[in-house]
Scaffold this motif. Sequence first.
Motif, PDB file in Angstrom:
ATOM      1  N   GLN A   1       0.829  -1.207   0.000  1.00 14.30           N
ATOM      2  CA  GLN A   1       0.000   0.000   0.000  1.00 14.30           C
ATOM      3  C   GLN A   1       0.865   1.259   0.000  1.00 14.30           C
ATOM      4  O   GLN A   1       0.589   2.223  -0.723  1.00 14.30           O
ATOM      5  N   GLU A   2       1.903   1.250   0.819  1.00 19.58           N
ATOM      6  CA  GLU A   2       2.790   2.409   0.866  1.00 19.58           C
ATOM      7  C   GLU A   2       3.494   2.622  -0.480  1.00 19.58           C
ATOM      8  O   GLU A   2       3.716   3.759  -0.907  1.00 19.58           O
ATOM      9  N   LEU A   3       3.828   1.543  -1.160  1.00 19.82           N
ATOM     10  CA  LEU A   3       4.473   1.657  -2.470  1.00 19.82           C
ATOM     11  C   LEU A   3       3.505   2.227  -3.505  1.00 19.82           C
ATOM     12  O   LEU A   3       3.875   3.086  -4.322  1.00 19.82           O
ATOM     13  N   ILE A   4       2.258   1.754  -3.489  1.00 18.97           N
ATOM     14  CA  ILE A   4       1.263   2.236  -4.450  1.00 18.97           C
ATOM     15  C   ILE A   4       0.997   3.727  -4.244  1.00 18.97           C
ATOM     16  O   ILE A   4       0.764   4.474  -5.201  1.00 18.97           O
ATOM     17  N   ARG A   5       1.064   4.173  -3.011  1.00 19.43           N
ATOM     18  CA  ARG A   5       0.779   5.583  -2.700  1.00 19.43           C
ATOM     19  C   ARG A   5       1.929   6.515  -3.075  1.00 19.43           C
ATOM     20  O   ARG A   5       1.797   7.725  -2.912  1.00 19.43           O
ATOM     21  N   ARG A   6       3.043   5.948  -3.524  1.00 24.17           N
ATOM     22  CA  ARG A   6       4.135   6.754  -4.077  1.00 24.17           C
ATOM     23  C   ARG A   6       4.141   6.544  -5.590  1.00 24.17           C
ATOM     24  O   ARG A   6       4.666   5.548  -6.083  1.00 24.17           O
ATOM     25  N   PRO A   7       3.528   7.443  -6.347  1.00 22.22           N
ATOM     26  CA  PRO A   7       3.471   7.260  -7.801  1.00 22.22           C
ATOM     27  C   PRO A   7       4.874   7.082  -8.385  1.00 22.22           C
ATOM     28  O   PRO A   7       5.811   7.816  -8.037  1.00 22.22           O
ATOM     29  N   SER A   8       5.027   6.108  -9.263  1.00 21.29           N
ATOM     30  CA  SER A   8       6.332   5.813  -9.861  1.00 21.29           C
ATOM     31  C   SER A   8       6.147   5.412 -11.318  1.00 21.29           C
ATOM     32  O   SER A   8       6.674   4.402 -11.768  1.00 21.29           O
TER      33      SER A   8
END
Length: 391
Positions: free
Chosen positions: A16-23
């Motif tokens: 979830q934390e990764l998804i919330r950082r757009p990349s």
Amino acid sequence: MSGTPEQTASVVRLAQELIRRPSRAGIDDYGPVLAVLEDWLAAHDLPCRRLYDDPGAPVALLVEVAGGRPGRWWALDACVDTAPYGDEAAWSFGPACGDVADGWLRGRGAADSKLAAAMFCHIAADLHVRRDALRGGLAVLLDVDEHTGGFGGARAYLADPAAHRPAGVMIGYPGLDEVVVGGRGLWRTTIAVHGASGHSGSSRSTVGAVSRAARLVGLLDAAELPAAEGEFPLPPKLSVTSCHGGQGFSVVPDLCEVGVDIRTTPAFDARAAEGLVRTVVAELDARWPAPRPTAITPVAAWPPFRLAGDEQPAAALLDAAAREGLSVRAKTAGPSNIGNLLAGEGIPATAGFGVRYEGLHGLDERARLADLPGVHAVYRRAVLSLLGAEG
């Protein structure tokens, strides 16, 4: 041996934390998503380091868990860059929401492949505390240059003299029913088609570059390709993917560029693909001459690959899936992937086994969390088998 509820919840929180950082590849700064991973790994005493491309941009994060006994190294690979969002207004939820609804993890990268990245980090942490019992070692490559098509993270990993070269790689693309053990290769080229330029209203008849390019496309579309043969289950495929030439209406252009993508097989490799295109181009120039000959510029070539059922790491992954009670078949994929790049380096790879998903590279991307405990257990079991340890 399925993952515990606590492990599953921890994997989901990290994802979830990764998804919330757009990349999004080529759009977003990768620093924030890499920082999330670095903070998590540091909290679990896992050493990691960034890998960079030649210009000095970060392209991956590398985690290495060295075993206490001699042996081969193996790698888990997942990308944490993503496809673009497309029309954000068309999504039924925010592309970077990272929430869970009705048992689905939602947002860009949920399926491809931030959930897999989070899972692989947890496997590395699990193995780190028992590393003395392992043979060889495990690398986890977290790539932020995959969706560009450049595969800079994998290239930097293989080129890094400090990294242990893996005996095989398991790539965490999603999909529950199949372990991808092969894929068609590719040969790509741009073709510069020339013609006679002039005014479109001239009384003199001219065959411009666009008209000649149209004839070339017709010849390419009519070219015969062999059927699938031998143990490789897919035939080659030729696609004209671009055609650019001319501007406005009053000028007949003297140049038109055509892009061609050929998916190759062991029986029809890059050399055969180039030979076919050169034969077609020679026919074009003979039938419809131009002031300058048509020019072919190859731009990329990857070999096809396919692992045998008893070849590692495919054998370990398929066996682990069977032991977890999953009915999984080996598949050769039509599209190319990092497995093709690795095959060119002589490194066997699997390129897909994970949770079920929807909307990959499209609208409303999401990953089915009910599959996660079993998938986690399969990869963990496979890795332990390759490293000579019991589950």
